[in-house]
Design an enzyme around this catalytic site. Structure first.
Site, PDB file in Angstrom:
ATOM      1  N   CYS A 268       0.813  -1.219   0.000  1.00 35.11           N
ATOM      2  CA  CYS A 268       0.000   0.000   0.000  1.00 35.11           C
ATOM      3  C   CYS A 268       0.846   1.269   0.000  1.00 35.11           C
ATOM      4  CB  CYS A 268      -0.929  -0.009   1.208  1.00 35.11           C
ATOM      5  SG  CYS A 268      -0.114  -0.379   2.786  1.00 35.11           S
TER       6      CYS A 268
ATOM      7  N   HIS B  52      -3.160   6.536   4.452  1.00 34.72           N
ATOM      8  CA  HIS B  52      -1.764   6.830   4.752  1.00 34.72           C
ATOM      9  C   HIS B  52      -1.382   8.232   4.276  1.00 34.72           C
ATOM     10  CE1 HIS B  52      -1.452   2.726   5.773  1.00 34.72           C
ATOM     11  NE2 HIS B  52      -0.757   2.251   4.765  1.00 34.72           N
TER      12      HIS B  52
END
Length: 375
Positions: free
Chosen positions: A170, A283
């Site tokens: 990711c 994130h």
């Protein structure tokens, strides 16, 4: 003062060398149809597995039948999808009989054990674990970045055969969505990344624990620490992946190695520091870039405005930039804080702040986009 609008770029136009069928972000509007592929979702009860279903539905991914697969303890659960109830089946080797596309997100162990079984039965496996990412025979793909890496793979109904395609980590996906357009223009020779990673990267149980801890701490109670060894709520700590002899953790080395593989460039220098922060599902990444060729910030903005799957949120006047909360549940990766690196005086350095939803573009959406390219 730069006040760049929130510009959306949702459609990906593949390079001329790729056939028209290899679309990445463009949505295929069909859904349930007799001539669609048979699709299996492995690990369907997890956070990414559930997101697979949402993305498949929202993008009207074509399928003739759908198998929902999970562990024995989840078998028998009922899950609604597009107006129909599906029963979760126990994941066994026979699960892949007749399957064309298998979306895996059940952990590296399951992928290593059953991914090759699915391939042997003719399925294309899109694997979200780290099991095959660095295998030289397995393409590691971000559709907007390196679609050509999987150009040789086709569904068995299109004279193809079984194969594995790996979804990158990711943090790598989110970083390279913002950086690759600039790399193509000026060639990155060194990249320094600091990540601020959400609970979702550790799974649904970690998200639940963060919510529980937040409530407990606010109530003056001792926080429940089952997923992590320390308090997560109201805290920041080094990423919980294993530490390696060189002092880096596994998450940091994934960014290093995966970037080199995706860019097909073993010479690029990458270093990373990965942290867990108390956010839920998106994130943030601070990125410092050193280029071989000069690149000023205005040109960088123009390049990123045209980049597929990227939005710019870079309003200095209003002090408005990307946030994890702002990109949660969104497909696009947001880039802001675009500025010249003042430690260099040769116009060959930039700083960026990049945010993206870890479960969507960092996992499920990227995998479904890969599957769309097979159609």
């Amino acid at each position: 003062m730069h006040s760049t609008a929130y510009t959306r770029h949702l459609l990906f136009t593949p390079p001329p060398a790729l056939s028209a069928r290899r679309r990445a972000s463009s949505t295929v509007r069909m859904a349930l149809r007799e001539d669609g592929p048979t699709v299996a979702v492995v690990g369907v009860t997890g956070a990414v597995g559930q997101e697979f279903l949402q993305v498949l539905s929202q993008r009207d991914f074509p399928y003739s039948s759908l198998k929902l697969l999970a562990s024995r303890r989840s078998a028998g659960k009922q899950i609604p999808f597009q107006g129909k109830m599906y029963t979760v089946e126990e994941l066994v080797p026979e699960s892949f009989d007749g399957v064309d596309i298998a979306l895996f997100s059940a952990g590296g162990g399951i992928s290593k054990e059953l991914g090759p079984v699915a391939v042997e039965k003719g399925a294309i496996v899109v694997d979200n674990s780290s099991a095959f990412r660095m295998d030289p025979n397995v393409p590691l793909v971000i559709p907007e970045v390196n679609p050509e890496a999987m150009s040789h793979i086709r569904l068995k109904g299109r004279n193809g055969k079984g194969a594995i395609i790996a979804n990158p980590n990711c943090s790598t996906i989110i970083c390279l969505m913002g950086v690759t357009p600039l790399h193509r223009h000026a060639k990155v020779v060194r990249m320094v990344v600091s990540t601020y990673q959400a609970a979702s990267g550790a799974g649904a149980a970690a998200m639940e624990e963060l919510a529980l801890q937040t409530s407990e701490v606010l109530d003056g109670k001792k926080p429940t620490c089952k997923i992590f060894k320390q308090q997560y709520a109201f805290n920041v700590f080094s990423h919980n992946s294993s530490l390696l002899p060189n002092g880096y953790n596994e998450e940091e080395m994934k960014l290093v190695k995966e970037t080199r593989k995706i860019w097909n460039n073993d010479e690029v220098k990458v270093t990373a520091t990965c942290m867990r922060v108390a956010t839920m599902r998106a994130h943030g990444e601070s990125v410092n870039l050193q280029f071989e060729n000069p690149l000023d910030e205005d040109t960088a903005r123009k390049i990123l405005q045209k980049a597929p799957g990227v939005v710019i949120i870079d309003d200095r006047e209003m002090n408005n930039f990307p946030t994890p909360l702002g990109v949660s549940n969104k497909d696009e990766v947001a880039v802001g804080r675009i500025r010249q690196d003042i430690s260099r005086d040769d116009n060959r350095g930039l700083d960026l702040w990049v945010c993206g939803d870890q479960i969507r573009k960092g996992a499920a959406l990227n995998a479904v986009q890969i599957a769309e390219m097979l159609l």
